[in-house]
Design a protein around this motif. Structure first.
Motif, mmCIF file in Angstrom:
data_model
loop_
_atom_site.group_PDB
_atom_site.id
_atom_site.type_symbol
_atom_site.label_atom_id
_atom_site.label_comp_id
_atom_site.label_asym_id
_atom_site.label_seq_id
_atom_site.Cartn_x
_atom_site.Cartn_y
_atom_site.Cartn_z
ATOM 1 N N ASP A 90 26.992 17.154 26.018
ATOM 2 C CA ASP A 90 25.402 18.541 25.435
ATOM 3 C C ASP A 90 24.253 17.480 26.018
ATOM 4 O OD1 ASP A 90 24.894 16.821 22.192
ATOM 5 O OD2 ASP A 90 25.802 16.277 23.648
ATOM 6 N N MET A 91 24.695 16.817 27.023
ATOM 7 C CA MET A 91 23.649 16.047 27.795
ATOM 8 C C MET A 91 22.875 16.725 29.507
ATOM 9 S SD MET A 91 25.365 12.049 27.427
ATOM 10 C CE MET A 91 26.835 12.615 27.675
ATOM 11 N N ASN A 92 23.801 17.842 29.150
ATOM 12 C CA ASN A 92 23.344 18.754 30.089
ATOM 13 C C ASN A 92 24.164 17.655 31.625
ATOM 14 O OD1 ASN A 92 22.627 20.709 31.916
ATOM 15 N ND2 ASN A 92 20.582 20.306 32.493
ATOM 16 N N HIS A 93 25.299 17.469 31.854
ATOM 17 C CA HIS A 93 25.333 16.307 32.692
ATOM 18 C C HIS A 93 26.220 17.013 33.587
ATOM 19 C CE1 HIS A 93 25.565 12.393 30.843
ATOM 20 N NE2 HIS A 93 24.520 12.585 30.913
ATOM 21 N N GLU A 94 26.277 17.009 35.369
ATOM 22 C CA GLU A 94 27.042 17.897 36.281
ATOM 23 C C GLU A 94 28.679 17.044 36.255
ATOM 24 O OE1 GLU A 94 23.340 20.280 37.277
ATOM 25 O OE2 GLU A 94 25.780 20.526 38.447
ATOM 26 N N TYR A 95 28.468 16.081 36.331
ATOM 27 C CA TYR A 95 30.424 15.886 36.399
ATOM 28 C C TYR A 95 30.673 15.117 35.349
ATOM 29 C CZ TYR A 95 28.566 14.306 40.842
ATOM 30 O OH TYR A 95 28.016 14.017 42.437
ATOM 31 N N ASN B 48 22.007 14.325 19.898
ATOM 32 C CA ASN B 48 23.302 14.329 20.445
ATOM 33 C C ASN B 48 24.540 13.869 20.627
ATOM 34 O OD1 ASN B 48 21.019 15.432 22.096
ATOM 35 N ND2 ASN B 48 20.762 13.901 23.871
ATOM 36 N N ALA B 49 25.877 14.923 20.445
ATOM 37 C CA ALA B 49 26.703 14.535 19.574
ATOM 38 C C ALA B 49 27.292 14.254 21.185
ATOM 39 C CB ALA B 49 27.196 15.414 19.381
ATOM 40 N N GLY B 50 26.798 13.646 22.472
ATOM 41 C CA GLY B 50 27.597 12.989 23.551
ATOM 42 C C GLY B 50 28.663 13.669 23.884
ATOM 43 N N VAL B 51 29.421 12.961 23.854
ATOM 44 C CA VAL B 51 30.716 13.194 25.038
ATOM 45 C C VAL B 51 31.646 13.750 23.592
ATOM 46 C CG1 VAL B 51 32.575 13.339 26.322
ATOM 47 C CG2 VAL B 51 30.262 12.394 26.549
ATOM 48 N N LYS C 145 32.240 26.596 31.987
ATOM 49 C CA LYS C 145 31.354 26.513 32.048
ATOM 50 C C LYS C 145 30.537 24.530 31.525
ATOM 51 C CE LYS C 145 31.178 28.884 27.900
ATOM 52 N NZ LYS C 145 30.710 29.763 26.083
ATOM 53 N N LYS C 146 29.641 24.850 31.749
ATOM 54 C CA LYS C 146 28.959 23.186 32.450
ATOM 55 C C LYS C 146 29.007 21.995 31.608
ATOM 56 C CE LYS C 146 24.858 20.555 34.308
ATOM 57 N NZ LYS C 146 23.455 20.947 34.532
ATOM 58 N N GLN C 147 29.228 22.402 29.975
ATOM 59 C CA GLN C 147 29.700 21.780 29.257
ATOM 60 C C GLN C 147 30.507 21.550 28.949
ATOM 61 O OE1 GLN C 147 27.670 25.054 28.862
ATOM 62 N NE2 GLN C 147 28.183 25.613 26.452
ATOM 63 N N ASN C 148 31.949 21.775 29.079
ATOM 64 C CA ASN C 148 33.523 22.152 29.133
ATOM 65 C C ASN C 148 34.271 21.784 29.759
ATOM 66 O OD1 ASN C 148 32.335 22.884 26.077
ATOM 67 N ND2 ASN C 148 32.492 24.788 26.571
ATOM 68 N N PHE C 149 34.622 20.761 29.776
ATOM 69 C CA PHE C 149 35.676 20.457 30.799
ATOM 70 C C PHE C 149 37.708 20.123 30.300
ATOM 71 C CE2 PHE C 149 37.111 19.853 34.941
ATOM 72 C CZ PHE C 149 37.435 18.219 35.601
ATOM 73 N N LEU C 150 38.418 21.013 30.368
ATOM 74 C CA LEU C 150 38.911 21.454 29.816
ATOM 75 C C LEU C 150 40.895 20.438 30.685
ATOM 76 C CD1 LEU C 150 37.702 23.739 27.962
ATOM 77 C CD2 LEU C 150 40.032 24.714 28.020
ATOM 78 N N TYR D 245 43.824 9.586 25.960
ATOM 79 C CA TYR D 245 43.092 10.336 27.606
ATOM 80 C C TYR D 245 41.862 10.437 27.076
ATOM 81 C CZ TYR D 245 47.701 12.243 28.789
ATOM 82 O OH TYR D 245 48.823 12.768 29.339
ATOM 83 N N PHE D 246 40.667 9.971 27.692
ATOM 84 C CA PHE D 246 39.549 10.074 27.690
ATOM 85 C C PHE D 246 39.088 10.765 28.737
ATOM 86 C CE2 PHE D 246 38.596 6.438 24.849
ATOM 87 C CZ PHE D 246 39.944 5.804 25.383
ATOM 88 N N CYS D 247 37.729 12.032 27.933
ATOM 89 C CA CYS D 247 37.084 12.416 28.835
ATOM 90 C C CYS D 247 35.912 11.980 29.141
ATOM 91 C CB CYS D 247 36.754 14.312 28.306
ATOM 92 S SG CYS D 247 35.346 14.950 28.884
ATOM 93 N N ALA D 248 35.119 12.246 30.253
ATOM 94 C CA ALA D 248 33.711 11.702 30.271
ATOM 95 C C ALA D 248 32.413 12.096 31.238
ATOM 96 C CB ALA D 248 34.181 10.215 31.853
ATOM 97 N N SER D 249 31.686 12.019 31.189
ATOM 98 C CA SER D 249 30.227 12.757 31.703
ATOM 99 C C SER D 249 29.305 11.928 31.901
ATOM 100 C CB SER D 249 29.860 14.285 31.025
ATOM 101 O OG SER D 249 29.218 13.169 30.146
ATOM 102 N N SER D 250 28.963 12.347 33.195
ATOM 103 C CA SER D 250 27.899 11.688 34.316
ATOM 104 C C SER D 250 26.740 12.588 34.400
ATOM 105 C CB SER D 250 28.521 10.240 35.046
ATOM 106 O OG SER D 250 28.796 11.460 36.054
ATOM 107 N N PRO D 251 25.656 12.032 34.789
ATOM 108 C CA PRO D 251 24.360 13.077 35.426
ATOM 109 C C PRO D 251 24.661 13.012 36.617
ATOM 110 C CG PRO D 251 23.348 10.714 34.350
ATOM 111 C CD PRO D 251 24.897 11.047 33.790
ATOM 112 N N GLN D 252 24.743 11.672 37.729
ATOM 113 C CA GLN D 252 25.018 11.835 39.189
ATOM 114 C C GLN D 252 26.540 11.332 39.599
ATOM 115 O OE1 GLN D 252 21.535 9.963 40.424
ATOM 116 N NE2 GLN D 252 20.909 8.289 38.844
#
Lengths: 111, 111
Positions: B26-31, B1-4, B70-75, B89-96
């Motif tokens: 690529d972690m299928n995170h919602e947030y 997994n590449a992560g973020v 798309k769920k995996q991308n945030f622009l 600038y930092f992007c982050a993701s979280s499962p919840q």
């Protein structure tokens, strides 16, 4: 919004000594308190977190303590090593369920 | 997994130019979240998304727009860059709601 004050802004310790970073906050509704470590040129990485129903949590050389009455929480690093040198951020979940971050502490561990 | 992952890593813009920063996970995170980091100010939330097709304003949204098609991308878009938007600038993701995983950052300079 929520205000999180983090102290000190810089901290220099000798290898093997302990380091303590403290954060204070104002919103008594906060229930989640994570700590992040940011190495040079990288994004922050979660190292430990604590929920409001626990007063202390430990993971090897790092520990976090929480005092909800006094509205402060602290990160404790024991037996510091040069690889602990980084910027550390405290954070808490605010009323909007988002993280509010402290201003950061630059920790330098001298060999 | 590449992560973020974040694209690009560095960018220099002239005042008034536009650009888009891409975040992929690529972690299928919602947030997913966009933060900016300025010296001594920690991380401040610009915009966030709690799922595909949704976006919401954070603490400092002015001058920025976002999309989550798309769920995996945030622009993150800057329509007319200003020197005040010089930042990392930092992007982050979280499962919840809680644990956030950060990307490596994009250093943007607006001249």
């Amino acid at each position: 919004g929520e205000n999180v004050e983090q102290h000190p802004s810089t901290l220099s310790v000798q290898e093997g000594d302990s380091a303590v970073i403290k954060c204070t906050y104002s919103d008594s509704a906060s229930n989640y308190f994570p700590w992040y470590k940011q190495e040079l040129g990288k994004g922050p990485q979660l190292i430990i977190d604590i929920r409001s129903n626990v007063g202390e949590k430990k993971d090897q050389r790092i520990a976090v303590t929480l005092n909800k009455t006094a509205k402060h929480f602290s990160l404790h690093i024991t037996e510091t090593q040069p690889e602990d040198s980084a910027v550390y951020f405290c954070a808490l979940e605010d009323a909007g369920n988002m993280l509010t971050f402290g201003g950061g502490t630059r920790l330098m561990v001298k060999p | 997994n590449a992560g973020v992952t974040q694209t690009p890593k560095f960018r220099v813009l002239k005042t008034g130019q536009s650009m888009t920063l891409l975040c992929a996970q690529d972690m299928n995170h919602e947030y997913m979240y966009w933060y900016r980091q300025d010296p001594g100010m920690g991380l401040r939330l610009i915009h966030y998304s709690v799922g595909e097709g949704t976006t919401a304003k954070g603490e400092v949204p002015d001058g920025y727009n976002v999309s989550r098609l798309k769920k995996q991308n945030f622009l993150l878009g800057l329509e007319s860059a200003a020197p005040s938007q010089t930042s990392v600038y930092f992007c982050a993701s979280s499962p919840q709601r809680y644990e956030q995983y950060f990307g490596p950052g994009t250093r943007l300079t607006v001249t």
